[in-house]
Scaffold this motif. Structure first.
Motif, PDB file in Angstrom:
ATOM      1  N   MET A   1     -25.653  14.566 -33.765  1.00 26.14           N
ATOM      2  CA  MET A   1     -24.879  13.663 -32.915  1.00 26.14           C
ATOM      3  C   MET A   1     -25.620  13.492 -31.586  1.00 26.14           C
ATOM      4  SD  MET A   1     -21.138  14.456 -31.258  1.00 26.14           S
ATOM      5  CE  MET A   1     -20.750  13.774 -29.658  1.00 26.14           C
ATOM      6  N   TYR A   2     -25.720  12.256 -31.095  1.00 30.31           N
ATOM      7  CA  TYR A   2     -26.352  12.026 -29.798  1.00 30.31           C
ATOM      8  C   TYR A   2     -25.755  10.778 -29.143  1.00 30.31           C
ATOM      9  CZ  TYR A   2     -29.289   8.468 -32.087  1.00 30.31           C
ATOM     10  OH  TYR A   2     -29.752   7.371 -32.779  1.00 30.31           O
ATOM     11  N   LYS A  81     -23.897   8.124 -31.707  1.00 35.37           N
ATOM     12  CA  LYS A  81     -24.344   8.001 -33.087  1.00 35.37           C
ATOM     13  C   LYS A  81     -24.225   9.357 -33.775  1.00 35.37           C
ATOM     14  CE  LYS A  81     -27.846   5.947 -36.063  1.00 35.37           C
ATOM     15  NZ  LYS A  81     -29.031   5.073 -36.128  1.00 35.37           N
ATOM     16  N   LYS A  82     -23.599   9.341 -34.961  1.00 33.78           N
ATOM     17  CA  LYS A  82     -23.453  10.562 -35.741  1.00 33.78           C
ATOM     18  C   LYS A  82     -23.479  10.214 -37.222  1.00 33.78           C
ATOM     19  CE  LYS A  82     -20.527  14.548 -36.697  1.00 33.78           C
ATOM     20  NZ  LYS A  82     -19.246  15.248 -36.480  1.00 33.78           N
ATOM     21  N   ASP A  83     -24.314  10.941 -37.963  1.00 34.54           N
ATOM     22  CA  ASP A  83     -24.400  10.765 -39.421  1.00 34.54           C
ATOM     23  C   ASP A  83     -24.611   9.296 -39.802  1.00 34.54           C
ATOM     24  OD1 ASP A  83     -23.910  13.478 -39.634  1.00 34.54           O
ATOM     25  OD2 ASP A  83     -21.739  13.199 -39.845  1.00 34.54           O
ATOM     26  N   LEU A 123     -15.183  13.630 -34.020  1.00 37.48           N
ATOM     27  CA  LEU A 123     -16.650  13.565 -34.037  1.00 37.48           C
ATOM     28  C   LEU A 123     -17.287  14.947 -33.934  1.00 37.48           C
ATOM     29  CD1 LEU A 123     -17.299  10.453 -31.752  1.00 37.48           C
ATOM     30  CD2 LEU A 123     -17.007  10.553 -34.233  1.00 37.48           C
ATOM     31  N   PHE A 124     -16.533  15.950 -33.523  1.00 34.96           N
ATOM     32  CA  PHE A 124     -17.060  17.315 -33.385  1.00 34.96           C
ATOM     33  C   PHE A 124     -15.882  18.278 -33.342  1.00 34.96           C
ATOM     34  CE2 PHE A 124     -16.920  15.075 -29.332  1.00 34.96           C
ATOM     35  CZ  PHE A 124     -16.003  15.833 -28.622  1.00 34.96           C
ATOM     36  N   ASP A 507     -22.614  21.398 -34.779  1.00 33.34           N
ATOM     37  CA  ASP A 507     -22.259  19.989 -34.618  1.00 33.34           C
ATOM     38  C   ASP A 507     -23.420  19.191 -34.022  1.00 33.34           C
ATOM     39  OD1 ASP A 507     -19.612  19.880 -35.597  1.00 33.34           O
ATOM     40  OD2 ASP A 507     -18.897  20.889 -33.796  1.00 33.34           O
ATOM     41  N   MET A 509     -24.361  18.878 -31.004  1.00 31.43           N
ATOM     42  CA  MET A 509     -23.934  18.113 -29.844  1.00 31.43           C
ATOM     43  C   MET A 509     -25.023  18.128 -28.774  1.00 31.43           C
ATOM     44  SD  MET A 509     -19.934  19.248 -29.504  1.00 31.43           S
ATOM     45  CE  MET A 509     -19.643  18.070 -28.180  1.00 31.43           C
ATOM     46  N   GLU A 538     -29.786  17.504 -31.886  1.00 31.57           N
ATOM     47  CA  GLU A 538     -30.333  16.144 -31.960  1.00 31.57           C
ATOM     48  C   GLU A 538     -30.692  15.591 -30.600  1.00 31.57           C
ATOM     49  OE1 GLU A 538     -28.638  13.241 -34.617  1.00 31.57           O
ATOM     50  OE2 GLU A 538     -27.363  14.775 -35.517  1.00 31.57           O
TER      51      GLU A 538
END
Length: 565
Positions: A1-2, A81-83, A123-124, A507, A509, A538
């Protein structure tokens, strides 16, 4: 995730400030008061929200600190943005208009947030306190040294026993134990024992009341019978003085004694067995026999007289009905249909006594000396006093029984509270042991690895002992970190935070490092920057006022995204 983009619309000193970020390392450079820490607070606020404190603390909380200087709105936007999915987050921080929306850009659908003020759970999973204490690394203030060593010890102890740097297991258990003292059952149990002992004295109170009332009844009966006897003796004496013979009527005397005895209690329950002697004309069999005789005589007369058969039958039927109605009405009027036992009224009862007394062959009012009654009255008064005392004891027993029930109910409640607290303490200890077993050794190994790299091999081994005290190996022996220099303690603390970041980045993060290298020499700074490669996340956001950090990253051949404020 970033995070891919930040828009500080109205936040702190920024208005419509846009910052583009990339995965991997992001170097954000700015001089003093450029707003580096404000950006860190904005990121945390976009992820978790920003609560307004209450009371005196409200003047110094992040909410007041980051309110826009322009006085305009208090809001921002971020792209995450995640996955392989992109999300757009928009948030208002205003206390009276607080809201957050998160939309999946790929599908165009808005996320249904579990909590209206945070993205946690969607998201986390990392909570806000753990994120701030672990993945947001800032300056430690102006008092490192032993205070920082103690802070680091607490940080590691909490993390290795609770999984959160913000939760102190020992303090939590102490608070639970202090709370448990409020639910001590000993005072209530002592009260139950006292009440139970007092109740033992009232076990036979009902039997005692019954017995004393029986004695009162006996005294009343004795008094009534003695009064009747003395009246009879007085009448006999009067008749003797007149020269007439007084004939003793034993049957009449017995009747008067019985009635006198019952006259004390003119209550239907006490005279219910009394049966009045009915005259012959009031007896059912005699009435029915008379009715049959009347019908038979009239029927005979009808058949003798010259009437037609129909007239005779009608006359006989009417006669039978008339006789039946007359019999029923008479029996009802005499009370025969109300039962076999005739209970006289109070007036009738008194009249019976009067009639019997009149049969004693004198109509003169007999006066007797009633001084003898004092003995009965005194005896009855004593018994009534005892009865009142017993009734007071019975009332006290009822009060004690209510108090006992209340105390037992309270004990049950306290025991339930104690059970819950004991369960909580046991659960904390059990979970703590599991977390320490899983995380403690990993933390030790990671800290040693990073500390060795940062200190250029001077301190190769860092350990937490069984009391969770942080020790470093200096040559052949372990020493407490409180005996090291302030700069070394701060570097070890950074190593601790980076090692924890390694472990907690499930996660992945963003790791935020806010201008922490002011006390680092060039060698240790380069070694620290090189350690950032080992963090499996990430995105790393490095906020600094050191203009040489970029050159050092270039020398280390590390790719990064540069942003200048």
């Amino acid at each position: 995730m970033y995070l891919s983009k930040l828009l500080l619309k109205d936040f702190g000193k920024f208005n419509n400030k846009e910052i583009d970020l990339k995965p991997g390392l992001n170097l954000i450079y700015g001089g003093n008061e450029a707003g580096k820490t404000t950006i860190k607070d904005f990121i945390v606020g976009m992820l978790y929200g920003m609560e307004k404190a209450r009371g005196l603390k409200a003047r110094f909380d992040d909410y007041e600190l980051r309110k826009p200087l322009s006085g305009r709105g208090f809001s921002g936007k971020a792209y995450i943005k995640k996955d392989d999915r992109n999300y757009f987050v928009e948030r208002s921080f205003l206390r009276h208009n607080r809201r957050v929306t998160a939309m999946d850009i790929n599908s165009g659908k808005e996320l249904d947030l579990r909590n209206t003020n945070t993205l946690q759970g969607e998201l986390f999973d990392v909570d806000k306190n753990t994120y701030q204490n672990t993945l947001c690394i800032g300056e430690h203030g102006a008092a490192p040294g032993k205070e920082l060593a103690a802070d680091m010890g607490n940080y590691l102890a909490n993390l290795s026993t609770t999984g959160s740097a913000d939760i102190d297991k020992d303090r939590a258990i102490e608070r639970l134990k202090a709370e448990k003292k409020k639910y001590d059952t000993k005072p209530c149990k002592a009260k139950v024992d006292i009440i139970s002992d007092e109740l033992l004295a009232f076990e036979k109170i009902d039997d005692e009341i019954k017995e004393i009332r029986g004695q009162i009844s006996e005294v009343e009966q004795e008094f009534a019978m003695e009064t009747a006897r003395r009246k009879r003796e007085a009448r006999k004496l009067i008749e003797s003085e007149k020269g007439t013979t007084y004939e003793e009527n034993e049957e009449l005397n017995d009747s008067m004694d019985e009635l006198a005895k019952k006259a004390v209690f003119l209550d239907a329950d006490l005279i219910k067995d009394y049966k009045k002697e009915l005259p012959l004309t009031d007896r059912v069999w005699f009435i029915l026999l008379t009715g049959v005789f009347v019908v038979a005589v009239i029927a005979a007369m009808v058949y003798i007289l010259p009437f037609e058969n129909s007239v005779r039958q009608l006359f006989i039927i009417c006669t039978i009905l008339f006789v039946l109605v007359t019999i029923v009405e008479g029996m009802y009027a005499k009370g025969m249909l109300n039962g076999d036992i005739y209970t006289p009224t109070e007036e009738e009862f008194k009249k019976m006594i009067y009639d019997l007394e009149r049969k004693q062959e004198t109509f003169e009012e007999v006066e007797i000396d009633m001084t003898f009654a004092r003995e009965f009255l005194d005896k009855k008064a004593e018994l009534l006093a005892v009865e009142k005392e017993l009734l007071d004891k019975k009332e006290r027993r009822s009060q004690l029984e209510e108090e006992l029930a209340t105390a037992n109910e309270r004990i049950a409640q306290l025991e339930q509270e104690n059970h819950v607290i004991n369960l909580a303490i046991n659960t904390i200890n059990q979970v703590s042991a599991e977390i320490h077993g899983d995380l403690g050794f990993l933390i030790n190994d990671n800290i040693s690895d990073i500390v060795s790299k940062i200190t250029n091999g001077k301190y190769k081994d860092v350990r937490m002992d069984e009391k969770l005290h942080v020790m470093v190996k200096d040559e052949d022996s372990y020493v407490g970190i409180e005996y090291l220099s302030a700069g070394t303690i701060e570097q070890i603390y950074l190593a601790v935070r980076l090692s924890v970041a390694r472990l907690l980045c499930r996660d992945k993060m963003p790791l935020i490092i806010d201008d922490i290298f002011t006390a680092y020499d060039e060698t240790r700074l380069v070694n620290t920057l090189d350690c950032l490669k080992t963090i499996d996340t990430e995105q790393i956001i490095l906020l600094t006022g050191n203009p040489h950090i970029g050159d050092m990253l270039d020398d280390l051949d590390m790719d990064y995204n540069y942003v200048e404020l």
